[in-house]
Design a protein around this motif. Structure first.
Motif, PDB file in Angstrom:
ATOM      1  N   TYR A  67      47.795  51.873  42.427  1.00  0.00           N
ATOM      2  CA  TYR A  67      46.506  51.660  41.757  1.00  0.00           C
ATOM      3  C   TYR A  67      45.535  50.874  42.628  1.00  0.00           C
ATOM      4  O   TYR A  67      44.326  51.044  42.542  1.00  0.00           O
ATOM      5  N   GLY A 117      31.709  41.339  34.825  1.00  0.00           N
ATOM      6  CA  GLY A 117      31.592  41.839  33.454  1.00  0.00           C
ATOM      7  C   GLY A 117      30.192  42.343  33.134  1.00  0.00           C
ATOM      8  O   GLY A 117      29.998  43.026  32.146  1.00  0.00           O
ATOM      9  N   LEU A 125      32.929  46.092  39.796  1.00  0.00           N
ATOM     10  CA  LEU A 125      33.943  46.661  38.911  1.00  0.00           C
ATOM     11  C   LEU A 125      35.325  46.540  39.533  1.00  0.00           C
ATOM     12  O   LEU A 125      36.306  46.227  38.863  1.00  0.00           O
ATOM     13  N   CYS A 128      36.727  43.137  39.234  1.00  0.00           N
ATOM     14  CA  CYS A 128      37.201  42.776  37.887  1.00  0.00           C
ATOM     15  C   CYS A 128      38.709  43.010  37.727  1.00  0.00           C
ATOM     16  O   CYS A 128      39.336  42.453  36.828  1.00  0.00           O
ATOM     17  N   ARG A 129      39.271  43.840  38.581  1.00  0.00           N
ATOM     18  CA  ARG A 129      40.719  44.067  38.505  1.00  0.00           C
ATOM     19  C   ARG A 129      41.509  42.788  38.808  1.00  0.00           C
ATOM     20  O   ARG A 129      42.683  42.691  38.470  1.00  0.00           O
ATOM     21  N   TYR A 132      41.742  38.367  35.974  1.00  0.00           N
ATOM     22  CA  TYR A 132      42.438  37.852  34.781  1.00  0.00           C
ATOM     23  C   TYR A 132      43.880  37.435  35.093  1.00  0.00           C
ATOM     24  O   TYR A 132      44.394  37.709  36.177  1.00  0.00           O
ATOM     25  N   PRO A 135      51.214  38.652  35.787  1.00  0.00           N
ATOM     26  CA  PRO A 135      52.568  38.142  35.501  1.00  0.00           C
ATOM     27  C   PRO A 135      52.919  36.812  36.184  1.00  0.00           C
ATOM     28  O   PRO A 135      53.493  35.931  35.548  1.00  0.00           O
ATOM     29  N   HIS A 136      52.561  36.638  37.453  1.00  0.00           N
ATOM     30  CA  HIS A 136      52.913  35.390  38.137  1.00  0.00           C
ATOM     31  C   HIS A 136      51.797  34.347  38.065  1.00  0.00           C
ATOM     32  O   HIS A 136      51.972  33.228  38.539  1.00  0.00           O
ATOM     33  N   ARG A 273      47.221  41.910  42.211  1.00  0.00           N
ATOM     34  CA  ARG A 273      46.848  40.738  41.421  1.00  0.00           C
ATOM     35  C   ARG A 273      47.744  39.555  41.768  1.00  0.00           C
ATOM     36  O   ARG A 273      47.331  38.407  41.765  1.00  0.00           O
ATOM     37  N   SER A 276      53.898  40.495  42.055  1.00  0.00           N
ATOM     38  CA  SER A 276      54.579  41.583  41.358  1.00  0.00           C
ATOM     39  C   SER A 276      53.961  42.943  41.671  1.00  0.00           C
ATOM     40  O   SER A 276      54.631  43.964  41.572  1.00  0.00           O
TER      41      SER A 276
END
Lengths: 308, 851
Positions: A67, A117, A125, A128-129, A132, A135-136, A273, A276
């Motif tokens: 991705y 946003g 855009l 923005c990935r 947030y 997981p870690h 991100r 992981s």
């Protein structure tokens, strides 16, 4: 997205060998591995050659793109085996990145935050990935408090990022016994010690907690043997650092473990991100019992011309 | 104008809420047209009849074993499904509106899924805020660019509806991962049909059965396309069926009963993650015949629990799902229904954005509104929500947040200020929703606690189901009506108690949904064996056979021991008593007797221990063995007919003796009933099950267990000191009748040994078991190669060579040695079967050690 580098000259070339060996107490009858071991090509890096050798022979191997645009490989091994060797060898050429002088007059960090946003440009855009919790990298108030000491009102985005990089280097101790990959970020922040992954996750958490996007960069770094000593084979390791989004400049990389703006000694495998998304070798095996792992990384500088 | 309802006693306690919608009565308290027939028929009936109906429903629920596992309870407590006897009735015209709205919504959600996991134009065009995707843990990045056969990502969809006071229906929630409830709805109808056969006909109620055929046909269609596509194409012949499996989290899942019911109804193998394996990007079912390619995985498993390699958060402990499933789906080699990652659009935060997206993607407004919802991550929405806090309920935006429902009206003082501060600090994490006012419908109450029997009002919600077909979405005519525990409820969940209703959609002789598949099975396609028998199921069947037999053995042993205890005074007992005692100790029913007189157990102590062993699962014995039997049967749920299940459910003991022990007569009744129920079960095994591969494993399990038990018992009996009575031995071996008919005399060793050892017509004899096992092994060997028959062959020869006059006496040391060898051979045979057939079923999966 990293348009300022267009046409920049090659400033370094490296050969990277990353060897991973799992030894199993018993026999593994099915092994499925998902690799992020192929350096991706992008504005500052060109992968000239790349080869992955696996022992025992794979029954199936598929290359893909994830991705985030990273190169991936799915392997499955159905031959019964009690050890698994994955040997990845790559040659990469790096192009010059903007230096300290060029990142001086960046916009205040609040303006970057406020774009997120709202602005619908492709670059925003995409940023923005990385905005947030992941997981870690959970977000919590102590991270924001730590970030705010660097991100004072109106401070230029990259100036603040450099300060945060410096503070993490100064206030945290490198300690490869203190943490492992499952150590929560809260504990890293409290204990003030860890390894490159921890410092990277920490800095990412600081940035996201004040509304700024930040990427986890996975790769390698050139190490310098003590003066007069030869470069040792396998003495290097996987490395991680942070990439910070800055409108106009694109993504700019900071290494809190080494207190530096990334220039020409970091080789990128890929980004996501957090760890992981780009785990070099994620896998599930059937059988095998207890496992032992041995990882050897060697980064060797090459002459600038490919013929060298 | 019809007159208001006469003061009928049935309606004496029916309270119409002043500001809600009542499904039965209109605003003037006059029964709605579609309820008149029902009320008329109830009015003219004796109240007794309704009570009988209610009992029939409860009886049927119990007999069918319809359950709902309550996760909140430790040990996975099962709760009986609650089905109210009165249905929810929806007239034709009203249903048409619901149906059209659900079709539209499913179409829309499918398009959103395809976009978010594809080009993400909705983000680019600003129709969806990026946070709703990127901050949502249900957005599974490995599923980006997933190929969707026929453009379908959402194959099976459920939507929760509620009716507002003005009579309009509103969408409360979308269910898009592995929606549950359709099977319960189907089973509700199956239970209700014999209860109201006339009304169902009179009201022209549509049957949901056709919907399930459509589900199946569509999956078959996509399975065929999948077989021919992907990067490992292997097209199916005409008439050859794709392999479709129903993936369940396992017997402890909340809705496991429903999954098993659906699997049985649709004729699909019910599998858990360990039953499947991925090799070179293709999914296979591990069967006794080897690996069989799977074309469609109909999943009732949440997204993240489908694939430990790519979807599960690696920080989580136990591995869940099928490693490599995502990769196989990405390569187009399997259809996962619903597509992996589809949980994303369950998020309530999306609700407020659907109207604009509907206009953009479908070019039309939403036919049915969602309950008014605002995502607080948008500053104007946040301010508006704080402005009318009292009218709103606040919930988490994302599935990774702990679930909560905070009612603004419940907050005062500091709590209110603290909540508003938190809202402002983390607005992305909250949605604000208008409170739902549920409609109410009548339930029948039996007048417990002194009240008169009659109708009472309860809040209801309706879950409606739709499935994708190659020609668009089709809605199940009917649904699962959920009933709150009181007339007003702000939150409606089956988990928190509450019942269900059958849902009657009128529409008369509505068209049967068009069948996609022409009849395609020809002579060459006839199936005589279950070739898709998962290895795990075969192993469970073997254990089912063993546990059934163990139950029987322990039950008989307890009966023999208690009979002696109760009926023979201790001075009068012969040398057989120490042997029976020793057998009880061997099976851990009583403590091992210590040598020396001081440790001698009294009769009282032994009796207490044996009674305990009958009723208490806390000690080894019958109750515990019954639990084990039920557990393994639970994993085989879909393999047994409902009739078979009724017998199984009769074996389960009610936990009636928590503290006190049963009386002598009570305990004997329990033992007799259990033996009888086990006999029924054997009857099913003998007469009600196809002799397929699975049956053979079950049969081997039974014979093996009986062989071990009988040889142990005989060995102990032979070792008795002196001349003990042999009645107990015949009793224990269920051979006393045969003996009496044949010999009409006190049991003696020679005929007893002949009957229990060498008589191949006696279903309890050693030789009978050996033959039974050999017969089954030979059958299995025909298709799967030799599997251990050689272990029993020499014993068979030895048994046949026994000479009555010289060999069949207790003094013969060779007999005891032979029985010993039989026990060793049975253990060896079990090992052999394990190695040969069940080695796939080991669960030794593990992750790479992290560096």
């Amino acid at each position: 997205m990293n348009d300022i580098s267009a046409g920049a000259a090659v400033c370094a070339r490296y050969r990277v060998v990353h060897e991973t060996r799992y030894s199993y107490q018993g026999t593994v009858c099915l092994s499925q591995q998902y690799l992020h071991l192929t350096p991706r090509s992008f504005a500052f890096q060109e992968t000239e050659s790349h080869l992955i050798h696996v022992d025992p022979a794979v029954s199936d191997s598929r290359d893909g793109v994830d991705y985030f645009g990273n190169c991936t490989r799915h392997l499955s091994i159905t031959l019964p085996h009690d050890s698994l060797l994955v040997h990845a060898a790559s040659t990469v050429a790096l192009r010059a990145r903007p230096g300290l002088a060029q990142i001086g007059g960046t916009p205040p960090w609040e303006s970057v935050r406020d774009m997120m946003g709202k602005d619908k440009s492709a670059a925003t855009l995409e940023a923005c990935r990385y905005l947030y919790a992941s997981p870690h990298v959970p977000l919590f108030p102590a991270l924001e408090a730590y970030a705010r000491q660097s991100y004072t009102p109106g401070r230029p985005q990259l100036d603040a990022a450099l300060d945060l990089t410096q503070r993490i280097f100064d206030e945290f101790e490198f300690d490869d016994k203190a943490t492992d990959i499952s150590t929560p970020l809260e504990q890293v922040l409290q204990g003030r010690r860890g390894v490159c992954q921890d410092f990277t996750h920490l800095m990412i958490g600081c940035l996201r907690s004040i509304g700024l996007p930040a990427r986890y960069m996975s790769g390698y770094i050139l190490t310098h043997p003590p003066p007069g000593k030869p470069r040792l084979i396998g003495a290097d390791a996987s490395h991680a650092w942070v990439s910070v989004h800055c409108p106009g400049l694109g993504w700019v990389d900071f290494d809190p473990t080494n207190r530096c703006l990334v220039q020409h000694e970091h080789i990128t495998l890929g980004w996501g991100r957090d760890f992981s998304d780009v785990t070099p070798m994620r896998g599930i095996v059937l059988g095998g019992g207890a496992q032992a792992l041995d990882v050897q990384v060697t980064v060797t500088p090459l002459p600038l011309s490919a013929e060298g | 104008m019809p007159n208001p309802l006469p003061a009928h006693p049935l309606l004496a306690h029916y309270v119409v809420a002043p500001d809600g919608f009542d499904e039965m009565l209109d605003a003037a308290r006059v029964p709605r047209a579609h309820w008149r027939a029902v009320l008329a028929s109830l009015e003219h009936e004796a109240p007794e009849l309704m009570r009988q109906r209610m009992e029939m429903v409860q009886h049927q629920v119990r007999e069918n074993g319809v359950t709902y596992n309550i996760l909140a309870e430790a040990e996975g407590l099962q709760r009986a499904w609650e089905l109210n006897v009165l249905p929810l009735i929806l007239p034709d015209a009203e249903w048409n509106g619901i149906e059209a709205a659900v079709v539209q919504r499913a179409t829309l959600l499918n398009k959103i899924l395809c976009d978010v996991y594809g080009e993400q134009n909705l983000l680019r065009e600003g129709l969806l805020p990026p946070a709703l995707i990127h901050a949502n843990a249900s957005f599974l990045r490995p599923c980006h660019n997933m190929p969707h056969v026929d453009g379908v990502a959402l194959h099976f969809y459920a939507v929760d509806l509620a009716r507002a006071p003005d009579g309009r229906w509103w969408v409360v929630a979308d269910r898009t991962q592995g929606p549950s409830g359709a099977g319960y709805a189907l089973e509700n109808r199956a239970i209700m049909t014999p209860i109201f056969p006339d009304l169902l006909r009179e009201l022209k109620v549509q049957s949901p059965a056709g919907f399930f055929r459509t589900v199946h046909d569509s999956l078959v269609h996509w399975g065929r396309l999948c077989a021919a596509g992907g990067d490992a194409p292997s097209p199916l012949r005409e008439g050859e069926m794709p392999l479709i499996v129903l993936l369940t989290p396992g017997a402890s899942a909340e809705t496991y009963h429903e999954q098993a019911y659906l699997a049985r109804h649709l004729g699909l193998p019910l599998v858990v993650g360990d039953d499947l394996t991925v090799r070179s990007g293709v999914v296979y079912l591990k069967t006794l015949d080897g690996l069989h390619r799977v074309h469609v995985v109909l999943r009732q498993v949440d997204d993240e629990a489908c694939d430990p390699l790519e979807l599960q958060n690696p920080l989580q402990g136990a591995l869940l799902g099928v490693a490599g499933l995502t990769h196989a789906a990405m390569r187009g080699n399997v259809v996962v229904a619903n597509s992996l990652g589809s949980g994303l659009i369950e998020s309530d935060a999306l609700l407020g954005f659907l109207p604009a997206i509907s206009k953009r993607l479908l070019g039309e407004p939403l036919k049915m509104p969602s309950v008014a919802t605002w995502w607080c991550g948008e500053p104007p929405a946040l301010e508006a929500a704080i402005g009318k806090l009292d009218q709103l309920v606040f919930k988490p935006s994302f599935p990774q947040l702990p679930p909560f429902a905070i009612f603004g009206q419940d907050l005062a003082g500091d709590a209110r200020a603290a909540f508003i501060a938190d809202l402002r600090a983390n607005p992305n994490d909250y949605i604000a929703q208008e409170r739902i006012r549920l409609s109410q419908a009548p339930v029948w109450t039996d007048g417990a606690a002194g009240a008169a029997p009659g109708l009472q009002a309860r809040a209801i919600g309706l879950r409606v189901f739709a499935c994708a077909t190659p020609h668009g979405y089709v809605v199940m005519p009917g649904g699962l009506t959920r009933v709150a525990t009181g007339p007003d409820a702000r939150v409606l969940t089956i988990q928190k108690g509450g019942a269900s209703k059958d849902t009657w959609v009128q529409g008369g002789v509505g068209m049967e949904p068009q069948r996609l598949q022409k009849p395609g099975i020809r002579g060459q396609d006839l199936v005589r064996e279950d070739t898709n028998l998962p290895s795990r199921v075969a192993e469970d069947l073997l254990w089912f056979g063993r546990h059934t037999e163990r139950c029987d053995n322990i039950c008989r042993l307890l009966r023999v021991a208690l009979n002696i205890l109760f009926n023979v005074r201790s001075q009068q007992r012969g040398v057989e008593w120490p042997t029976v005692e020793a057998l009880c100790a061997w099976f851990l029913l009583i403590d091992e007797k210590q040598p020396g007189p001081a440790a001698m157990s009294t009769d009282g102590e032994i009796e207490a221990a044996l009674l305990q062993a009958v009723v208490s699962p806390a000690v080894p014995g019958l109750a515990r063995q019954q639990e084990r039997l039920h557990q393994v049967a639970g994993r085989l749920h879909e393999r047994f007919s409902l009739d078979n299940w009724r017998a199984l459910n009769r074996i389960a003991q009610p936990a009636a003796y928590p503290d006190t022990l049963p009386s002598q007569s009570e305990v004997m009744t329990i033992l007799d009933d259990t033996t009888a129920a086990l006999m029924t079960l054997s009857g099913f095994a003998l007469d009600g099950m196809t002799r397929d591969l699975g049956w053979r494993f079950m049969s081997i399990g039974r014979h093996l267990e009986r062989l071990q038990f009988q040889s142990l018992v005989l060995q102990r009996a032979l070792a008795m000191d002196g001349d003990g009575s042999l009645d107990w031995l015949l009793e224990l071996s269920d051979s006393i009748i045969t003996y009496r008919v044949r010999y009409r005399a006190q049991p003696e060793w020679l005929p007893v040994l002949d009957l229990l050892l060498c008589d191949e017509t006696n279903p309890r004899s050693i030789l009978f078991q050996v033959h039974g096992i050999q017969r089954n092994l030979r059958k299995i060997a025909l298709t799967h190669g030799a599997c251990g028959e050689h272990l029993l062959a020499p014993l068979n020869d030895e048994l046949r060579a026994l000479q009555p006059d010289t060999d069949l006496n207790p003094g013969n040391a060779g007999l005891s040695a032979l029985l010993e060898r039989i026990q060793l051979a049975s253990a060896a045979l079990y090992d052999q079967l394990g190695v040969q057939f069940f080695s796939y079923t080991d669960d030794g999966q593990q992750r790479n050690r992290p560096s």
